[in-house]
Enzyme design. Sequence first.
Site, mmCIF file in Angstrom:
data_model
loop_
_atom_site.group_PDB
_atom_site.id
_atom_site.type_symbol
_atom_site.label_atom_id
_atom_site.label_comp_id
_atom_site.label_asym_id
_atom_site.label_seq_id
_atom_site.Cartn_x
_atom_site.Cartn_y
_atom_site.Cartn_z
ATOM 1 N N ASP A 88 19.148 19.478 -19.254
ATOM 2 C CA ASP A 88 19.972 19.864 -18.103
ATOM 3 C C ASP A 88 19.061 20.433 -17.022
ATOM 4 O O ASP A 88 17.928 20.824 -17.293
ATOM 5 C CB ASP A 88 21.039 20.900 -18.497
ATOM 6 C CG ASP A 88 20.461 22.221 -18.974
ATOM 7 O OD1 ASP A 88 19.438 22.202 -19.696
ATOM 8 O OD2 ASP A 88 21.018 23.285 -18.632
ATOM 9 N N GLU A 153 20.595 24.840 -21.239
ATOM 10 C CA GLU A 153 19.620 25.942 -21.108
ATOM 11 C C GLU A 153 19.799 26.704 -19.811
ATOM 12 O O GLU A 153 19.721 27.926 -19.760
ATOM 13 C CB GLU A 153 18.190 25.396 -21.204
ATOM 14 C CG GLU A 153 17.136 26.483 -21.454
ATOM 15 C CD GLU A 153 16.572 27.131 -20.195
ATOM 16 O OE1 GLU A 153 15.895 28.156 -20.322
ATOM 17 O OE2 GLU A 153 16.819 26.633 -19.089
HETATM 18 N N1 BES Z 1 11.738 26.792 -17.642
HETATM 19 C C1 BES Z 1 12.470 27.944 -17.291
HETATM 20 C C2 BES Z 1 11.901 29.244 -17.762
HETATM 21 C C3 BES Z 1 10.507 29.583 -17.313
HETATM 22 C C4 BES Z 1 9.982 29.094 -16.139
HETATM 23 C C5 BES Z 1 9.764 30.389 -18.098
HETATM 24 C C6 BES Z 1 8.685 29.419 -15.779
HETATM 25 C C7 BES Z 1 8.491 30.728 -17.723
HETATM 26 C C8 BES Z 1 7.952 30.228 -16.561
HETATM 27 C C9 BES Z 1 13.876 27.816 -17.818
HETATM 28 O O1 BES Z 1 14.401 26.539 -17.747
HETATM 29 C C10 BES Z 1 14.760 28.704 -16.976
HETATM 30 O O2 BES Z 1 14.788 28.574 -15.796
HETATM 31 N N2 BES Z 1 15.472 29.576 -17.623
HETATM 32 C C11 BES Z 1 16.429 30.394 -16.986
HETATM 33 C C12 BES Z 1 17.229 31.007 -18.090
HETATM 34 C C13 BES Z 1 18.550 31.554 -17.685
HETATM 35 C C14 BES Z 1 19.391 30.599 -16.925
HETATM 36 C C15 BES Z 1 19.279 32.060 -18.890
HETATM 37 C C16 BES Z 1 15.778 31.455 -16.130
HETATM 38 O O3 BES Z 1 14.707 31.979 -16.452
HETATM 39 O O4 BES Z 1 16.349 31.765 -15.071
HETATM 40 ZN ZN ZN Z 2 14.941 26.417 -15.367
#
Ligand code: BES
Ligand code: ZN
Length: 458
Positions: A88, A153
């Site tokens: 997603d 996610e």
């Molecule tokens: N890939 C990211 C998380 C990330 C990005 C970790 C860069 C470390 C470095 C992930 O897909 C993401 O964006 N997660 C969300 C989680 C939330 C929606 C629960 C976030 O961090 O905002």
């Molecule tokens: Zn993300």
Amino acid sequence: MSNVQNYIDENIKTFEKQLFELLRIPSVSTDSNRKGDVKKAAEFLIDQLKTIGLDKVTLHETPGHPIITAEKCPHDDQPTVLIYGHYDVQPSDPDELWETPAFEPTVKNGRVYARGASDDKGQSFTHIKSLEAYLKTGTELPVNVKLILEGEEEIGSPNLVPFIKANKDLLSCDMVLISDTAMFGEDQPSITYGLRGLAYMEIHITGPNRDLHSGVFGGAVENPANVLCEIIAKLKDEDGVVQVEGFYDDVEPMTPEMRDAYKALPHDDEAYKESLGLKALHGEKGYSSLERASARPTLDVNGLWSGYQGEGAKTVLPAKAGAKVSMRLVPDQDPDKIASLFKKHVESLAPDTVTVEVEAHHGGHPVVIDLDFYGLKAAAKAFGDIYDKEVLFSREGGSIPIVADFKKVLGVNSILMGFGLTKDALHSPNESFSLKDFHRGIKTSARFLEVLPDFVEQ
Ligand code: BES
Ligand code: ZN
């Protein structure tokens, strides 16, 4: 093994085309109008996994978006790696700021531009293609591999935790491998050993029973937009310290060793500032930018609405105002506890002239992974071999909430071996992913599976 690496080199153009096909599917999980597209992305992946010859390829329906599992487990005496990724993506808005359309992958200067290019379609696809290289060249996988791909996610994985709890045997493994983070810099392989947690809140302020003429009523009636701004202004002080009572109670203090490790990382505040077009940096007093952006908790407004947003001026006293606020958390803050402290605090700031409601969205626990874990060492070896450079270990500020649940429910560590870069513009307009890193990512994944048996602790 050179067979496997050669197969990757020879087929990279086909792999790119397949990735672009996946990127064309607007699988925005938060948008209910896109439910069919999220399903389409899942079906595309199912087809890929079946074609490359994985076993038990299954699409599991959930109350939300589907979860995909598959495996190839030829060994009794080798570790099992569970590869996790998400198909997603975040919404593409504001679409007018994209130089090329978000769901029409476009290659410029060796990078593919599209929503999800890096986060996480491009990154997670590397593992599928590395498995293909083994299976299509008839090379036995050196370890057992399982795969889990989710479509939620970006909305906090609401159906994944129940799924892993209900499918512990299907998912039993020795470690989880995830490529959904960023490298420390270009051509600088790095393994992320810490992620922040998250508490995501929404504030609603309601005043009069309708929008009012701001001249006729202004001054005599409380303005919800003004109240919202006053409340938000009180959430942090001028030193960037969060004022929510109890917010820092469980925060693990930074030890001198941790701070030294941060200082040793290559980072240039000037370049960082310039890359973001900023006049000055900002953050909690007493901490460096890197510490502020990964080892310290934060509070940020993510969205804000009230009153007239159209062209020109409209003299109106809005009846309602609202905001979305996220707090990034560090060990040992608990998202539920922080959410209730926030709610209590905001309610305590509310004047009795308006109604203030505070609601919690999804959350996630922070994680720090033990640097002694053998899987991390194997990943560092593979990553360093392919990039021909020593690997750095760093903590990052983003969140992947399921990592804490993998530890809690399945009892395993995750290896965060990301191939992205900060400049990939995750969640922003013009997200992109370097095709060179896509290629090296596939090779690193294949190399990791190859070297892992050498690192297994007896
Ligand atoms: N890939 C990211 C998380 C990330 C990005 C970790 C860069 C470390 C470095 C992930 O897909 C993401 O964006 N997660 C969300 C989680 C939330 C929606 C629960 C976030 O961090 O905002
Ligand atoms: Zn993300």
